[in-house]
Design an enzyme around this catalytic site. Structure first.
Site, PDB file in Angstrom:
ATOM      1  N   SER A  38      -3.374  -7.521   2.613  1.00 60.48           N
ATOM      2  CA  SER A  38      -3.660  -7.358   4.038  1.00 60.48           C
ATOM      3  C   SER A  38      -4.145  -8.665   4.649  1.00 60.48           C
ATOM      4  O   SER A  38      -3.767  -9.013   5.771  1.00 60.48           O
ATOM      5  CB  SER A  38      -4.707  -6.259   4.262  1.00 60.48           C
ATOM      6  OG  SER A  38      -4.179  -5.007   3.938  1.00 60.48           O
ATOM      7  N   LYS A  77     -17.399  -7.201   5.808  1.00 64.33           N
ATOM      8  CA  LYS A  77     -16.139  -7.729   6.330  1.00 64.33           C
ATOM      9  C   LYS A  77     -16.057  -7.526   7.831  1.00 64.33           C
ATOM     10  O   LYS A  77     -16.625  -6.585   8.375  1.00 64.33           O
ATOM     11  CB  LYS A  77     -14.941  -7.040   5.668  1.00 64.33           C
ATOM     12  CG  LYS A  77     -14.781  -7.344   4.193  1.00 64.33           C
ATOM     13  CD  LYS A  77     -13.521  -6.696   3.656  1.00 64.33           C
ATOM     14  CE  LYS A  77     -13.302  -7.022   2.191  1.00 64.33           C
ATOM     15  NZ  LYS A  77     -12.073  -6.393   1.681  1.00 64.33           N
ATOM     16  N   ARG A 132      -1.531  -5.772  -8.327  1.00 70.78           N
ATOM     17  CA  ARG A 132      -0.451  -6.687  -7.994  1.00 70.78           C
ATOM     18  C   ARG A 132      -0.243  -7.725  -9.082  1.00 70.78           C
ATOM     19  O   ARG A 132       0.867  -8.073  -9.414  1.00 70.78           O
ATOM     20  CB  ARG A 132      -0.753  -7.416  -6.678  1.00 70.78           C
ATOM     21  CG  ARG A 132      -0.808  -6.523  -5.472  1.00 70.78           C
ATOM     22  CD  ARG A 132      -1.332  -7.264  -4.284  1.00 70.78           C
ATOM     23  NE  ARG A 132      -2.721  -7.643  -4.566  1.00 70.78           N
ATOM     24  CZ  ARG A 132      -3.547  -8.145  -3.688  1.00 70.78           C
ATOM     25  NH1 ARG A 132      -3.157  -8.375  -2.468  1.00 70.78           N
ATOM     26  NH2 ARG A 132      -4.782  -8.433  -4.011  1.00 70.78           N
ATOM     27  N   HIS A 191       0.839  -1.199   0.000  1.00 72.16           N
ATOM     28  CA  HIS A 191       0.000   0.000   0.000  1.00 72.16           C
ATOM     29  C   HIS A 191       0.876   1.252   0.000  1.00 72.16           C
ATOM     30  O   HIS A 191       0.613   2.211  -0.737  1.00 72.16           O
ATOM     31  CB  HIS A 191      -0.887   0.057   1.253  1.00 72.16           C
ATOM     32  CG  HIS A 191      -1.941  -0.981   1.328  1.00 72.16           C
ATOM     33  ND1 HIS A 191      -2.108  -1.775   2.445  1.00 72.16           N
ATOM     34  CD2 HIS A 191      -2.906  -1.360   0.458  1.00 72.16           C
ATOM     35  CE1 HIS A 191      -3.136  -2.580   2.257  1.00 72.16           C
ATOM     36  NE2 HIS A 191      -3.629  -2.361   1.047  1.00 72.16           N
TER      37      HIS A 191
END
Length: 164
Positions: free
Chosen positions: A130, A42, A91, A18
């Protein structure tokens, strides 16, 4: 004209991946807002306030960065706060497939002047997320070098690990 960009995510916790995107985006835009999204679907490890504080610690060297939190539709937040750019980090190809769908939907929802910009993360961070960081840390694995040192200390403290 001042260009205002938003980089939004859960940041649970903020990782060096990040920060790679944040540091690079902060160089590109006059003002970069880091938006911590509250996602009711979440169950985060860190509270919104803890995540904002960790980002503040990790970005204290950047003078053009603000940290906020919001919930709801990204496009609504972007439009109501007059952003020019939404920054998204990529990514791998799997990120691209998801992100391109989101960017195309958002293009329909954003005001006409808003662009989505993709930044590829540095190869040294392309494998981290994460979720992976949290899982490895909770199972006692070494995540040093994947999160800033101060963030690792906060994570250890939250898990009850006493630093020496």
């Amino acid at each position: 004209m001042i260009i205002k960009a938003l980089y939004a995510g859960s940041f649970d916790p903020v990782t060096n991946g990040h920060l790679d995107i944040i540091n690079r985006a902060a160089k590109q835009y006059d003002r970069l807002v880091i938006g911590v999204i509250a996602n009711p679907a979440k169950t985060p490890f860190f509270s919104i306030e803890e995540r904002k504080e960790m980002i503040k610690i990790a970005t204290c060297h950047l003078t053009n960065v603000d940290i906020v939190s919001f919930q709801g539709l990204l496009a609504d937040y972007v439009n109501s706060n007059n952003f020019d750019v939404v920054v998204r980090g990529l990514r791998a190809i799997t990120d691209f497939e998801y992100e391109i769908q989101m960017a195309q939907m958002n293009a329909r929802l954003f005001n006409d002047n808003v662009e989505t910009i993709f930044l590829m993360t540095s190869p040294s961070y392309s494998f981290i997320s994460s979720n992976l960081i949290r899982e490895v840390h909770q199972l006692g694995g070494d995540i040093s070098g994947l999160v800033p040192g101060k963030i690792l200390m906060i994570m250890n403290h939250k898990r009850g690990i006493v630093s020496e």
